[in-house]
Enzyme design. Sequence first.
Site, PDB file in Angstrom:
ATOM      1  N   GLU A 133       0.830  -1.216   0.000  1.00 15.08           N
ATOM      2  CA  GLU A 133       0.000   0.000   0.000  1.00 15.08           C
ATOM      3  C   GLU A 133       0.860   1.260   0.000  1.00 15.08           C
ATOM      4  OE1 GLU A 133      -2.775  -0.595   3.246  1.00 15.08           O
ATOM      5  OE2 GLU A 133      -3.894  -2.064   2.070  1.00 15.08           O
TER       6      GLU A 133
ATOM      7  N   ALA B 101       0.619   5.760   0.916  1.00 12.33           N
ATOM      8  CA  ALA B 101      -0.145   6.869   1.480  1.00 12.33           C
ATOM      9  C   ALA B 101      -0.992   7.538   0.402  1.00 12.33           C
ATOM     10  CB  ALA B 101       0.803   7.876   2.122  1.00 12.33           C
TER      11      ALA B 101
ATOM     12  N   CYS C 279      -2.148  -4.589  -5.543  1.00 11.96           N
ATOM     13  CA  CYS C 279      -2.725  -5.796  -4.932  1.00 11.96           C
ATOM     14  C   CYS C 279      -1.732  -6.960  -5.040  1.00 11.96           C
ATOM     15  CB  CYS C 279      -3.996  -6.209  -5.665  1.00 11.96           C
ATOM     16  SG  CYS C 279      -5.357  -5.070  -5.521  1.00 11.96           S
TER      17      CYS C 279
ATOM     18  N   GLU D 155      -2.190  -9.961  -6.188  1.00 14.31           N
ATOM     19  CA  GLU D 155      -2.248 -10.716  -7.440  1.00 14.31           C
ATOM     20  C   GLU D 155      -1.386 -10.073  -8.507  1.00 14.31           C
ATOM     21  OE1 GLU D 155      -4.660  -9.656  -5.523  1.00 14.31           O
ATOM     22  OE2 GLU D 155      -6.455 -10.905  -5.626  1.00 14.31           O
TER      23      GLU D 155
ATOM     24  N   CYS E  10      -9.906  -8.155  -7.160  1.00 17.44           N
ATOM     25  CA  CYS E  10     -10.633  -6.948  -7.576  1.00 17.44           C
ATOM     26  C   CYS E  10     -10.730  -6.916  -9.105  1.00 17.44           C
ATOM     27  CB  CYS E  10      -9.923  -5.698  -7.055  1.00 17.44           C
ATOM     28  SG  CYS E  10      -8.398  -5.305  -7.932  1.00 17.44           S
TER      29      CYS E  10
HETATM   30  N1  THU Z   1      -6.286  -6.504  -2.029  1.00 18.00           N
HETATM   31  C1  THU Z   1      -5.482  -7.408  -2.647  1.00 18.00           C
HETATM   32  O1  THU Z   1      -4.248  -7.321  -2.568  1.00 18.00           O
HETATM   33  N2  THU Z   1      -6.067  -8.412  -3.334  1.00 18.00           N
HETATM   34  C2  THU Z   1      -7.402  -8.664  -3.361  1.00 18.00           C
HETATM   35  O2  THU Z   1      -7.819  -9.658  -3.951  1.00 18.00           O
HETATM   36  C3  THU Z   1      -8.323  -7.743  -2.714  1.00 18.00           C
HETATM   37  C4  THU Z   1      -7.728  -6.533  -2.118  1.00 18.00           C
HETATM   38  C5  THU Z   1      -5.656  -5.451  -1.229  1.00 18.00           C
HETATM   39  C6  THU Z   1      -5.698  -4.063  -1.767  1.00 18.00           C
HETATM   40  C7  THU Z   1      -5.526  -3.250  -0.502  1.00 18.00           C
HETATM   41  O3  THU Z   1      -4.143  -3.152  -0.202  1.00 18.00           O
HETATM   42  C8  THU Z   1      -6.192  -4.087   0.570  1.00 18.00           C
HETATM   43  O4  THU Z   1      -6.287  -5.394   0.035  1.00 18.00           O
HETATM   44  C9  THU Z   1      -7.552  -3.609   1.000  1.00 18.00           C
HETATM   45  O5  THU Z   1      -8.367  -3.408  -0.087  1.00 18.00           O
END
Ligand code: THU
Length: 165
Positions: A65, A67, A74, A76, A113
């Site tokens: 993540e 700021a 993500c 994936e 997502c």
């Molecule tokens: N996130 C993922 O890394 N993969 C997913 O399949 C769903 C969401 C992450 C994005 C963000 O860092 C956190 O989960 C919350 O949404």
Amino acid sequence: MIRTNNISFSYAEYEKTEELDSDDLELIIAARGGALNAYAPYSKFKVGAAIRLASGIIVRGANIENAAFPSGICAERSALSNSISNHPHDKPIALAIAAMTEDDIADDFPSPCGNCRQVIAEEESRIGNKIKIILSGKNKTLIIDGISSLLPLQFNRKNLKFNIP
Ligand code: THU
């Protein structure tokens, strides 16, 4: 004439990890390990992804993540960036996704997502194969045989007129 069509898909659901194929379980454990490396100070939702390549190599990814929220990535896409950058000719055959809370495996399985679905679809197009998708929560695992189930009627290279080798 108006036709009403229906799209449905089948997936396997497991409630006990002992019922899983050993390769799938190994990939889920790798995804959980990836989640432990996540950098998720804002959501505190640590996601890991693990890709099994045709050679047997396992490549992991985690959400990272920022700021400035949209700059995060993500798990994936992090795993796919890793596998394509380092093993471009070794095709992914399976992708497992799992999440960890602060101190345990998350109860619910994370579902990719929309952005990640699109990127997984591109990877299936690039390699010319389906990628088995394994969504794993604490007490339930879903196994889906390819991204078209999660992204029906997808936009992909077939929609473009480019002639890509
Ligand atoms: N996130 C993922 O890394 N993969 C997913 O399949 C769903 C969401 C992450 C994005 C963000 O860092 C956190 O989960 C919350 O949404």
